[in-house]
Design a protein around this motif. Sequence first.
Motif, PDB file in Angstrom:
ATOM      1  N   HIS A 125     -14.037   0.373   1.874  1.00 29.25           N
ATOM      2  CA  HIS A 125     -14.658   1.627   2.328  1.00 29.25           C
ATOM      3  C   HIS A 125     -13.843   2.840   1.886  1.00 29.25           C
ATOM      4  O   HIS A 125     -13.795   3.859   2.591  1.00 29.25           O
ATOM      5  N   GLY A 126     -13.152   2.742   0.753  1.00 31.11           N
ATOM      6  CA  GLY A 126     -12.405   3.864   0.216  1.00 31.11           C
ATOM      7  C   GLY A 126     -11.045   4.105   0.820  1.00 31.11           C
ATOM      8  O   GLY A 126     -10.349   5.047   0.435  1.00 31.11           O
ATOM      9  N   ALA A 127     -10.636   3.267   1.781  1.00 29.93           N
ATOM     10  CA  ALA A 127      -9.378   3.489   2.498  1.00 29.93           C
ATOM     11  C   ALA A 127      -8.204   2.838   1.777  1.00 29.93           C
ATOM     12  O   ALA A 127      -8.216   1.620   1.556  1.00 29.93           O
ATOM     13  N   HIS A 151     -10.011   8.025   4.683  1.00 24.80           N
ATOM     14  CA  HIS A 151     -10.917   7.010   5.205  1.00 24.80           C
ATOM     15  C   HIS A 151     -10.198   6.174   6.267  1.00 24.80           C
ATOM     16  O   HIS A 151      -9.076   5.713   6.044  1.00 24.80           O
ATOM     17  N   CYS A 152     -10.871   5.960   7.395  1.00 30.47           N
ATOM     18  CA  CYS A 152     -10.310   5.163   8.491  1.00 30.47           C
ATOM     19  C   CYS A 152     -11.171   3.936   8.730  1.00 30.47           C
ATOM     20  O   CYS A 152     -12.394   4.036   8.889  1.00 30.47           O
ATOM     21  N   ASN A 153     -10.536   2.765   8.763  1.00 30.22           N
ATOM     22  CA  ASN A 153     -11.212   1.499   9.028  1.00 30.22           C
ATOM     23  C   ASN A 153     -10.705   0.876  10.314  1.00 30.22           C
ATOM     24  O   ASN A 153      -9.594   1.167  10.773  1.00 30.22           O
ATOM     25  N   SER A 175     -15.942   0.929   8.745  1.00 31.49           N
ATOM     26  CA  SER A 175     -15.513   2.313   8.607  1.00 31.49           C
ATOM     27  C   SER A 175     -15.789   3.062   9.904  1.00 31.49           C
ATOM     28  O   SER A 175     -16.889   2.972  10.458  1.00 31.49           O
ATOM     29  N   THR A 177     -14.478   6.461  10.086  1.00 31.27           N
ATOM     30  CA  THR A 177     -13.851   7.718   9.685  1.00 31.27           C
ATOM     31  C   THR A 177     -14.440   8.903  10.438  1.00 31.27           C
ATOM     32  O   THR A 177     -15.631   9.190  10.310  1.00 31.27           O
TER      33      THR A 177
END
Length: 293
Positions: A125-127, A151-153, A175, A177
């Motif tokens: 997810h981009g993190a 990004h926060c997972n 995700s 975020t």
Amino acid sequence: MTNPIVPGWYADPEARTYHGRHYIYATRSFTEYTRQMNLDAFSSEDLIHWKVHESIIEMDDFPWIWRAVWAPTQIEHNGRYYLVFASNDIQKDGEAGGLEIAVADAPEGPYRGYLHRPLIGEFIHGAQPIDAHLFKDDDGAIYLYYGGWGHCNVCRMNEEMTGFVPFPDGQLIRSVTPPGYVEGPCMIRKDGLYYLMWSMGGWTNGTYRVAYGVSGNPLGPFDNQGTILERQEPVAEGPGHHGYLYLPDRDEWLIVYHRRIIGDPEPGNRMLCIDRMEFAAGGIKPVIMTDRW
């Protein structure tokens, strides 16, 4: 209590309490972060006198780590102590490193390799896999929040702490975020509400600060409810990447964070500090930074 709580440059603190003793796990803060090749911990019974526990990780158990370790988080589970930390500052999938996990029989370590590989070694997810925070819910479930690059997972640890339990929708890592998120997540549950906090701005300068969101679910959603820790003349600037302590005998919450001397241009010059954190009406009040309290 005086700030900074210990001499020297340290950052990214995580704080826990075991058997009446408070522990803070921290990054050794160098501008040339490739020198950050182990983590230190500090422990205290009174929050005034701190004992240093140097080099708490047995780095020989992580032969693929060559560049840096930082941003520890720690949790007790079934009588053992688990440490998750970032390594190697990976920039893309296929590079060695990411989030590592180690285990010890005492809060201060020594922490030995647990999986013989990273816990998370790829971008999801981009993190970027950095800045982990372990949170134990009231039902004993352990969640891992993490992520850089905006990004926060979140994932739920399995009972063996070797991987993750799927969420009801089948995802292992979701995700969560919130708006304005940069890095450094931190979770508190209080009175049935989940408070997710995170750092915004840039870690190398005075723009670093902490915002938060509130939800009735550990998976969110978390709207940005505002900034609670930021530059404060004449005390300090660039506060962030924090943990917390709860003192039940005083029903008091403390925020454990790093901050910078105003105007200091050296990115690595960060210090460990503690101040009071107060809740009100389902929110968190702005934190007042102090030199002494």
